[in-house]
Every structure is written in structure tokens, then in C-alpha cells.
Design a protein around this motif. Structure first.
Motif, PDB file in Angstrom:
ATOM      1  N   PHE A 183       0.927  -1.171  -0.723  1.00 36.99           N
ATOM      2  CA  PHE A 183      -0.023   0.223   0.097  1.00 36.99           C
ATOM      3  C   PHE A 183       0.731   1.239  -0.453  1.00 36.99           C
ATOM      4  O   PHE A 183       1.020   1.934  -0.486  1.00 36.99           O
ATOM      5  N   LEU A 184       1.755   1.150   1.004  1.00 32.53           N
ATOM      6  CA  LEU A 184       2.442   2.729   1.015  1.00 32.53           C
ATOM      7  C   LEU A 184       4.159   2.347  -0.103  1.00 32.53           C
ATOM      8  O   LEU A 184       4.396   3.601  -0.345  1.00 32.53           O
ATOM      9  N   ARG A 185       4.442   1.483  -0.811  1.00 30.41           N
ATOM     10  CA  ARG A 185       6.409   1.635  -0.867  1.00 30.41           C
ATOM     11  C   ARG A 185       5.703   2.313  -1.799  1.00 30.41           C
ATOM     12  O   ARG A 185       6.592   2.844  -2.094  1.00 30.41           O
ATOM     13  N   ARG A 186       4.349   2.652  -2.643  1.00 31.22           N
ATOM     14  CA  ARG A 186       5.000   3.403  -3.878  1.00 31.22           C
ATOM     15  C   ARG A 186       5.310   5.321  -3.163  1.00 31.22           C
ATOM     16  O   ARG A 186       6.150   6.089  -3.901  1.00 31.22           O
ATOM     17  N   LYS A 187       3.784   5.559  -2.330  1.00 33.81           N
ATOM     18  CA  LYS A 187       3.981   6.719  -1.923  1.00 33.81           C
ATOM     19  C   LYS A 187       5.449   7.118  -1.302  1.00 33.81           C
ATOM     20  O   LYS A 187       5.842   8.276  -1.498  1.00 33.81           O
ATOM     21  N   VAL A 188       6.104   6.206  -0.655  1.00 33.50           N
ATOM     22  CA  VAL A 188       7.311   6.356   0.149  1.00 33.50           C
ATOM     23  C   VAL A 188       8.182   7.161  -0.661  1.00 33.50           C
ATOM     24  O   VAL A 188       9.509   7.885  -0.351  1.00 33.50           O
ATOM     25  N   ARG A 189       8.808   6.053  -2.241  1.00 33.53           N
ATOM     26  CA  ARG A 189       9.679   6.443  -2.648  1.00 33.53           C
ATOM     27  C   ARG A 189       9.469   7.369  -3.328  1.00 33.53           C
ATOM     28  O   ARG A 189       9.979   8.082  -3.581  1.00 33.53           O
ATOM     29  N   LEU A 190       8.176   7.697  -3.607  1.00 33.71           N
ATOM     30  CA  LEU A 190       8.128   9.884  -4.071  1.00 33.71           C
ATOM     31  C   LEU A 190       8.603  10.311  -3.043  1.00 33.71           C
ATOM     32  O   LEU A 190       9.057  11.454  -3.605  1.00 33.71           O
ATOM     33  N   VAL A 191       7.940  10.002  -2.137  1.00 27.77           N
ATOM     34  CA  VAL A 191       8.814  11.645  -0.655  1.00 27.77           C
ATOM     35  C   VAL A 191       9.985  11.305  -0.827  1.00 27.77           C
ATOM     36  O   VAL A 191      10.819  12.192  -1.273  1.00 27.77           O
ATOM     37  N   GLU A 192      10.747   9.838  -1.018  1.00 25.44           N
ATOM     38  CA  GLU A 192      12.568  10.063  -0.528  1.00 25.44           C
ATOM     39  C   GLU A 192      12.656  10.425  -2.433  1.00 25.44           C
ATOM     40  O   GLU A 192      13.479  11.899  -2.252  1.00 25.44           O
ATOM     41  N   ILE A 193      12.000  10.604  -3.541  1.00 26.66           N
ATOM     42  CA  ILE A 193      12.399  11.065  -4.298  1.00 26.66           C
ATOM     43  C   ILE A 193      12.559  12.880  -4.371  1.00 26.66           C
ATOM     44  O   ILE A 193      13.266  13.503  -4.346  1.00 26.66           O
ATOM     45  N   TYR A 194      11.194  12.882  -4.085  1.00 29.40           N
ATOM     46  CA  TYR A 194      10.859  14.867  -3.328  1.00 29.40           C
ATOM     47  C   TYR A 194      12.022  15.251  -2.536  1.00 29.40           C
ATOM     48  O   TYR A 194      12.055  16.455  -2.516  1.00 29.40           O
TER      49      TYR A 194
END
Length: 274
Positions: A29-40
Motif C-alpha cells: 500500500f505504501l511502497r510507491r508513496k514512500v518512494r515518491l517522498v524519497e525522490i521529492y
């Protein structure tokens, strides 16, 4: 015997929390959102923010690093000449050497009728010669002397072909045009910046370059160049900064492996310490 310092209380707490937090972070559920936060978060620090960078802000930073009334500028990898055009709007008294190897781009540059400019129909590298430019179109901004295997270019689904181009060196440009000092050297050459600096070895040794910009990112996957290579070569003479979306220059005062950031493009400037 080597005495290791005790981990701080914050460090210990972070390690204790890592296991349960990791379970959450890598959940489906969260892995993509966490990756986007990391990139940002990386983007806010200037890592990868060079892709689609505001060229006027880039010119503004270069302008701040120029101190002579009639500065000499090298625009290496000029494409269709926009950077030089905006720089002359900022400092009309500048003398600019525009370096661009593709004939169609050269036509676009000549059509601008920019004053105080000299067009050099060549690419730059560590030595003179002839090379192959990989490009999807005659005026593409992602043309490179290296085959583009990075994700950014593959996602474009572009059909790359090769052009035979001439290659010169910055040292040869300095000698042939009797340039005494380069106030600012701008490089946008898709992974070939390190080779360009190797071809400027004499100019760097003689302290003939006051400041320069270079890119680091996905293009360096193709050229097999690490940030560590840039650091070892230029940090003894130059202070190194990364451009951030705010326009603030973030000083890189030591090398660490997190500088090896290959997602997109990060823009850096180096300023002569003297």
C-alpha cells in the motif's frame, strides 16, 4: 585497540524503530508513496532537479559568479543558443564562445544574430578528433557522445541515430582564440563533462577558468563516470555547489557516496578558490 564511540540515544531509538517502520514502508500500500517522498526530498536538495531546470535561473546564477565588466564566457553544448541569448540579455558586454557540433543547431544559433559571439562548430572532449553523436533528432537537447541507455531516455521511446561530429578541447579553444581568462564555462553535454574537464587540464592548471557549471546524473551511467571522479579532479582548486530549486547554492564540502545520484540530472557549479 580501536575504541568505537557509543551510539547516541537518537541513533539507538531510530534503530529500534526501524524494524516496524520498515514493515510499513515496504508494504504494498505504501511502497510507491514512500518512494515518491524519497525522490521529492532529494529534489528539494537539488538532486535530480536539473531535469527541466529553469534556464533563466541557471543564467542568473552564472551572472552572480561573473565579476568583470566584459566577461568571457564559454557555452559548451549550446544546442539552439537559448542559454547564450539569455546571458547576453543579462550582461550585454559579455563575449561568448558558443560551442555546438550539430549543423541544424548551428543554423538556429546563427538565426539569433547574437552580438559579441563566436560559433565553434564542434563538441568538446579530452582530445581532438572525430566522434559519433547519439541523438533522436537534429536539434534534440539530449544528444550525447554516449549511447543513451538511461531510463529517462528509454522512457521517451525515441529512435536514436548517430551523427559524425568534430571534437576539440577547451585547451585548444583557449589557445586558438588567445583567451586569457574564462569568467564562466557552462557545460551541458549529457555525460561528457568530465572528459571536457580533462581536455581543459592546462587551463585549469593555469587558473584560467573562474567558475563553471556541469551536470551529473543519468548521463553518467552511460559515460561510466562517478561524482567521486569530479571530486578528486576539481575539489583541490574549486569550491563545489549544487543548484537547488530555490536558487540557493548548496555547498558540497566533503565527498560522500550519497552524491552518486543518477536519477535525472543535478546541476553543479564550481568556483575557483583563489
Amino acid at each position: 585497540m580501536l575504541q568505537l564511540s557509543k551510539p547516541s540515544r537518537l541513533n539507538q531509538s531510530a534503530k529500534q524503530a526501524a524494524k516496524p517502520l520498515s514493515r510499513v514502508a515496504v508494504s504494498q500500500f505504501l511502497r510507491r508513496k514512500v518512494r515518491l517522498v524519497e525522490i521529492y526530498l532529494a529534489f528539494l536538495q537539488g538532486k535530480g532537479s536539473g531535469t527541466g531546470w529553469d534556464i533563466r535561473e541557471e543564467v542568473n546564477i552564472a551572472k552572480k559568479l561573473v565579476f568583470r565588466k566584459n566577461p568571457v564566457i564559454l557555452d559548451v553544448g549550446a544546442n539552439v543558443g537559448d542559454w547564450s541569448k539569455y546571458f547576453l540579455q543579462a550582461i550585454p558586454t559579455a563575449k561568448i564562445y558558443i560551442v555546438e557540433p550539430v549543423e541544424e543547431c548551428q543554423k538556429e544559433i546563427r538565426a539569433l544574430n547574437l552580438p559579441n559571439t563566436t560559433l565553434i562548430p564542434s563538441a568538446v572532449g579530452k582530445q581532438k578528433g572525430v566522434g559519433l553523436l547519439h541523438t533522436p533528432s537534429r536539434t534534440a537537447g539530449i544528444a550525447s557522445l554516449f549511447a543513451r541507455r538511461d531510463t529517462f531516455c528509454q522512457e521517451q521511446n525515441a529512435d536514436f541515430h548517430t551523427l559524425s561530429i568534430n571534437i576539440t578541447t577547451i585547451d585548444d579553444i583557449v589557445a586558438e582564440h588567445s583567451i586569457e581568462f574564462i569568467d564562466f564555462l557552462k557545460m551541458d553535454i549529457e555525460g561528457n563533462e568530465y572528459n571536457a574537464l580533462l581536455g581543459a587540464e592546462q587551463a585549469l592548471k593555469d587558473k584560467k577558468i573562474g567558475a563553471f557549471s556541469f551536470e551529473f546524473g543519468s548521463g553518467n551511467i552511460n559515460s561510466r563516470v562517478f561524482f567521486h571522479d569530479f571530486w578528486d579532479f576539481i575539489s583541490p582548486q574549486f569550491e563545489i555547489y549544487r543548484m537547488t530549486p530555490s536558487g540557493i547554492l548548496l555547498e558540497i564540502d566533503e565527498y560522500y557516496e550519497d552524491l552518486e545520484y543518477f536519477r535525472g540530472v543535478s546541476n553543479y557549479v564550481a568556483i575557483l578558490k583563489a
